[in-house]
Scaffold this active site. Sequence first.
Site, PDB file in Angstrom:
ATOM      1  N   THR A 219      -9.927   7.272   2.376  1.00  0.00           N
ATOM      2  CA  THR A 219     -10.376   7.874   3.629  1.00  0.00           C
ATOM      3  C   THR A 219      -9.193   8.574   4.302  1.00  0.00           C
ATOM      4  O   THR A 219      -8.038   8.316   3.990  1.00  0.00           O
ATOM      5  CB  THR A 219     -10.955   6.822   4.594  1.00  0.00           C
ATOM      6  OG1 THR A 219      -9.921   5.917   4.995  1.00  0.00           O
ATOM      7  CG2 THR A 219     -12.089   6.038   3.936  1.00  0.00           C
TER       8      THR A 219
ATOM      9  N   LYS B 169       0.794  -0.461   1.012  1.00  0.00           N
ATOM     10  CA  LYS B 169       0.090  -0.679  -0.254  1.00  0.00           C
ATOM     11  C   LYS B 169       0.433   0.384  -1.303  1.00  0.00           C
ATOM     12  O   LYS B 169       0.618   0.065  -2.483  1.00  0.00           O
ATOM     13  CB  LYS B 169      -1.432  -0.679  -0.024  1.00  0.00           C
ATOM     14  CG  LYS B 169      -1.948  -1.784   0.855  1.00  0.00           C
ATOM     15  CD  LYS B 169      -3.470  -1.809   0.901  1.00  0.00           C
ATOM     16  CE  LYS B 169      -4.093  -0.521   1.419  1.00  0.00           C
ATOM     17  NZ  LYS B 169      -3.705  -0.218   2.822  1.00  0.00           N
TER      18      LYS B 169
ATOM     19  N   LYS C  95      -7.629   4.580  -7.034  1.00  0.00           N
ATOM     20  CA  LYS C  95      -7.948   4.384  -5.616  1.00  0.00           C
ATOM     21  C   LYS C  95      -9.460   4.500  -5.496  1.00  0.00           C
ATOM     22  O   LYS C  95     -10.008   5.605  -5.429  1.00  0.00           O
ATOM     23  CB  LYS C  95      -7.246   5.453  -4.775  1.00  0.00           C
ATOM     24  CG  LYS C  95      -7.510   5.351  -3.275  1.00  0.00           C
ATOM     25  CD  LYS C  95      -6.620   4.322  -2.618  1.00  0.00           C
ATOM     26  CE  LYS C  95      -6.823   4.336  -1.098  1.00  0.00           C
ATOM     27  NZ  LYS C  95      -5.926   3.415  -0.394  1.00  0.00           N
TER      28      LYS C  95
ATOM     29  N   GLY D  83      -7.230  -0.275   3.516  1.00  0.00           N
ATOM     30  CA  GLY D  83      -7.008  -1.211   4.611  1.00  0.00           C
ATOM     31  C   GLY D  83      -6.869  -2.645   4.126  1.00  0.00           C
ATOM     32  O   GLY D  83      -6.315  -2.912   3.064  1.00  0.00           O
TER      33      GLY D  83
ATOM     34  N   ASP E 265      -3.462   9.174  -1.126  1.00  0.00           N
ATOM     35  CA  ASP E 265      -2.610   8.180  -1.782  1.00  0.00           C
ATOM     36  C   ASP E 265      -2.415   8.512  -3.256  1.00  0.00           C
ATOM     37  O   ASP E 265      -1.327   8.334  -3.811  1.00  0.00           O
ATOM     38  CB  ASP E 265      -3.223   6.787  -1.638  1.00  0.00           C
ATOM     39  CG  ASP E 265      -3.218   6.298  -0.196  1.00  0.00           C
ATOM     40  OD1 ASP E 265      -2.361   6.768   0.581  1.00  0.00           O
ATOM     41  OD2 ASP E 265      -4.063   5.471   0.159  1.00  0.00           O
TER      42      ASP E 265
ATOM     43  N   GLU F 113      -5.839   0.265  -5.791  1.00  0.00           N
ATOM     44  CA  GLU F 113      -5.386   0.147  -4.398  1.00  0.00           C
ATOM     45  C   GLU F 113      -6.573   0.208  -3.454  1.00  0.00           C
ATOM     46  O   GLU F 113      -7.359   1.155  -3.489  1.00  0.00           O
ATOM     47  CB  GLU F 113      -4.400   1.267  -4.057  1.00  0.00           C
ATOM     48  CG  GLU F 113      -3.901   1.192  -2.636  1.00  0.00           C
ATOM     49  CD  GLU F 113      -3.049   2.375  -2.228  1.00  0.00           C
ATOM     50  OE1 GLU F 113      -2.778   2.512  -1.009  1.00  0.00           O
ATOM     51  OE2 GLU F 113      -2.660   3.178  -3.105  1.00  0.00           O
TER      52      GLU F 113
ATOM     53  N   VAL G  59       6.973  -5.311   3.113  1.00  0.00           N
ATOM     54  CA  VAL G  59       7.510  -3.945   3.069  1.00  0.00           C
ATOM     55  C   VAL G  59       8.141  -3.614   4.411  1.00  0.00           C
ATOM     56  O   VAL G  59       7.508  -3.762   5.461  1.00  0.00           O
ATOM     57  CB  VAL G  59       6.405  -2.926   2.730  1.00  0.00           C
ATOM     58  CG1 VAL G  59       6.959  -1.505   2.783  1.00  0.00           C
ATOM     59  CG2 VAL G  59       5.807  -3.207   1.355  1.00  0.00           C
TER      60      VAL G  59
END
EC number: 6.3.3.3
Length: 238
Positions: free
Chosen positions: A48, A22, A44, A125, A59, A122, A182
């Site tokens: 976590t 992602k 985001k 999960g 991220d 984003e 991906v």
Amino acid sequence: MNHREPMPLHLFVTGTDTGAGKTVVSLLLLKVLHGRGHMPRYFKPLQTGCISPSDADSDARFIHNYHEPLRNIAPEHSTGLCFKSPKAPLYAARDEGRGIEAETVLRRLASLRREKAPLVAEGAGGLLVPVTPHATVIDIIEQSGMRPVLVARTGLGTINHTLLSLEVLRLRNIKPAGIVFVEARDEPTPAAMIQENMDAVSAFSGISVSGVVPHISDFHSPPRQALAVVERLVDGML
């Protein structure tokens, strides 16, 4: 040729699983939109598995490191809530004696959407990852009104994972902006299997995969092949 979109694109990048890619797809979306004359925002809502937004596993830090317009901005500006445990947000928050209010997340997304710029959010999960005792990621997507971009792996098992995710979206009457595969760095998938997986997803869902993002060795300058996959997705929304 004018590549500007008439309306800002507000996209929510979600996955068929954790680690599907992602963040990589989010980065590519930012680069493509920036290349077309926009100043897209990245956000985001729930992170976590990191100590802070500036942590090495964040991220937002990855995005800010490799997207030039954000390089000198603190990752905290692109992060909502951050939790240490690498778990679903509901349980990562509980580990710290905290809770998550879905309305708080939705208000922040709504505020960012009011800006006259594309937004790339984003998720954490996959679609059914718990955010609160009563809400999962798909609830956030549905209530935010954003278009989901579904990110999936290329290899064995991706047909099932991708079709299940698309079925959940269909049951909510949510049309994805697109699907992106991906390629995993250390588990290359044979080209024939990738094509079979793409064909199966298209045949059984009616939605074509925009393409396959190959392994990227330099995130400052992703290969043309990787950017082209995201360009096709963006063009398909116009």
